[in-house]
Enzyme design. Structure first.
Site, PDB file in Angstrom:
ATOM      1  N   ASN A  10     -20.926  45.526 118.086  1.00 49.93           N
ATOM      2  CA  ASN A  10     -21.492  44.728 116.579  1.00 49.93           C
ATOM      3  C   ASN A  10     -21.183  42.768 116.811  1.00 49.93           C
ATOM      4  OD1 ASN A  10     -22.210  43.194 114.311  1.00 49.93           O
ATOM      5  ND2 ASN A  10     -20.573  44.137 113.016  1.00 49.93           N
ATOM      6  N   LYS A  12     -21.924  40.298 115.548  1.00 53.52           N
ATOM      7  CA  LYS A  12     -21.655  39.220 114.346  1.00 53.52           C
ATOM      8  C   LYS A  12     -22.189  38.403 114.743  1.00 53.52           C
ATOM      9  CE  LYS A  12     -17.259  41.920 113.737  1.00 53.52           C
ATOM     10  NZ  LYS A  12     -15.602  41.665 112.914  1.00 53.52           N
ATOM     11  N   HIS A  96     -22.400  46.787 106.288  1.00 55.91           N
ATOM     12  CA  HIS A  96     -20.771  46.038 106.963  1.00 55.91           C
ATOM     13  C   HIS A  96     -20.589  45.648 106.062  1.00 55.91           C
ATOM     14  CE1 HIS A  96     -17.944  44.562 109.719  1.00 55.91           C
ATOM     15  NE2 HIS A  96     -18.341  45.035 110.425  1.00 55.91           N
ATOM     16  N   GLU A  98     -18.699  42.772 106.204  1.00 54.33           N
ATOM     17  CA  GLU A  98     -18.303  41.927 105.387  1.00 54.33           C
ATOM     18  C   GLU A  98     -19.870  41.326 104.796  1.00 54.33           C
ATOM     19  OE1 GLU A  98     -18.562  40.845 109.631  1.00 54.33           O
ATOM     20  OE2 GLU A  98     -16.201  41.767 109.792  1.00 54.33           O
ATOM     21  N   GLU A 168     -15.058  52.666 108.603  1.00 53.28           N
ATOM     22  CA  GLU A 168     -14.365  51.381 109.266  1.00 53.28           C
ATOM     23  C   GLU A 168     -13.222  51.113 108.007  1.00 53.28           C
ATOM     24  OE1 GLU A 168     -16.829  48.983 112.103  1.00 53.28           O
ATOM     25  OE2 GLU A 168     -17.512  47.916 110.438  1.00 53.28           O
ATOM     26  N   GLY A 174     -10.792  43.332 113.019  1.00 56.74           N
ATOM     27  CA  GLY A 174     -10.985  41.521 113.209  1.00 56.74           C
ATOM     28  C   GLY A 174      -8.936  41.718 112.683  1.00 56.74           C
ATOM     29  N   SER A 213     -11.149  46.943 115.018  1.00 58.35           N
ATOM     30  CA  SER A 213      -9.909  46.722 115.734  1.00 58.35           C
ATOM     31  C   SER A 213     -10.606  47.289 117.251  1.00 58.35           C
ATOM     32  CB  SER A 213      -8.349  46.468 115.515  1.00 58.35           C
ATOM     33  OG  SER A 213      -8.681  45.483 114.513  1.00 58.35           O
TER      34      SER A 213
HETATM   35  C1  PEP Z   1     -17.010  45.507 112.747  1.00 56.88           C
HETATM   36  O1  PEP Z   1     -16.988  44.473 113.234  1.00 56.88           O
HETATM   37  O2  PEP Z   1     -17.634  46.792 112.843  1.00 56.88           O
HETATM   38  C2  PEP Z   1     -15.493  45.627 113.658  1.00 56.88           C
HETATM   39  C3  PEP Z   1     -15.094  47.201 113.735  1.00 56.88           C
HETATM   40  O3  PEP Z   1     -15.098  44.392 113.902  1.00 56.88           O
HETATM   41  P1  PEP Z   1     -13.098  44.684 115.265  1.00 56.88           P
HETATM   42  O4  PEP Z   1     -13.935  45.131 116.059  1.00 56.88           O
HETATM   43  O5  PEP Z   1     -12.936  43.291 114.973  1.00 56.88           O
HETATM   44  O6  PEP Z   1     -12.199  44.873 114.022  1.00 56.88           O
END
Ligand code: PEP
Length: 250
Positions: A10, A12, A96, A98, A168, A174, A213
């Site tokens: 992703n 973003k 997601h 976000e 998630e 992040g 992460s």
């Molecule tokens: C994501 O944006 O779905 C995500 C898991 O981000 P990150 O790997 O940066 O934590």
């Protein structure tokens, strides 16, 4: 039935068309390392067509980060499933955290987008997960139960079978703070049980990705868990070596 691992990046709101080129070139140079694993990248809308063109003839799939529920009309700023299909997109991230946190996405809008994606033959990657406050309050199972019940409402087992779920935990996205393999597996197992109760045996075929992460250093131990079938990768998908390192962990 064995579930094929899916590693999806992703991006973003990162990487212009020009900035994406070296990353895509580095991934293309290493497609041999992707044998046995499904790999997808999800760039911003503006880069989709260019990344589809650049990855043509490779096993790398290209996904979008959102899709609207209507096919066309007065929905300024939105993009339809047919528009995504036309440029060669095969999958789409939906719900997601976000989007939920900053753009008012709800389980009801997730459900509408999911139906549109499935109706157009896109493979949806539906994101769910609890916040830190919810986890600390012992609400993780109640939260994901609600997200599954409302987000996946009305789907047929066949449609669920064409869907991917991404667990998630919001506190791990992040932040550099990863769920332990045991913490993640516990929720993934719970999730698969919810899917089994609601949809029957097809639940065994549904891929449940972990996101939060994930990095080369922790991917293998997360992906070794019985109910973790891949990863949705944010930050580490922007660097070829990191993304390839995660693929290697799979
Ligand atoms: C994501 O944006 O779905 C995500 C898991 O981000 P990150 O790997 O940066 O934590």
């Amino acid at each position: 039935m064995a579930r094929r691992t899916l590693i999806a990046g992703n991006w973003k709101m990162n990487l212009t068309v020009a900035e994406a080129q070296p990353l895509v070139a580095a991934l293309k140079a290493r497609t041999a390392a992707m044998a046995g694993v499904d790999v997808a990248v999800c760039p911003p809308f503006t880069s989709l067509a260019a990344v589809v063109a650049a990855t043509a003839g490779t096993p790398i799939q290209v996904g979008a980060q959102n899709v609207h529920w209507e096919q066309a009309g007065a929905f300024t700023g939105e993009v339809s499933a047919a528009m995504l299909r036309e440029v060669g997109v095969t999958c789409v991230i939906i719900g997601h955290s976000e989007r939920r946190q900053y753009f008012g996405e709800t389980d009801a809008t997730v459900n509408a987008r999911l139906r549109a994606a499935l109706g157009s033959g896109l493979m949806p990657i539906v994101c769910i997960g609890e916040t830190l406050r919810q986890r600390d309050a012992g609400e993780t199972e109640a939260v994901v139960r609600g997200q599954v019940a409302e987000g996946l409402a009305g789907l047929t087992p066949e449609q669920l079978g064409r869907s991917v779920i991404a667990y998630e935990p919001v506190w791990a996205i992040g932040t550099g703070r990863t769920a332990t393999p045991e913490q993640a597996q516990e929720v993934h197992r719970f999730l698969r049980g919810l899917l089994r109760d609601a949809f029957g045996g097809v639940a065994e075929e549904v891929r449940i990705l972990y996101g939060g992460s994930m990095k080369p250093g922790n991917a293998a131990s997360l992906l070794a868990q019985a109910d973790i079938d891949g990863g949705l990768i944010g930050g580490a998908s922007l660097k070829a070596e990191d993304f390839l390192g995660i693929i290697a962990g799979a």
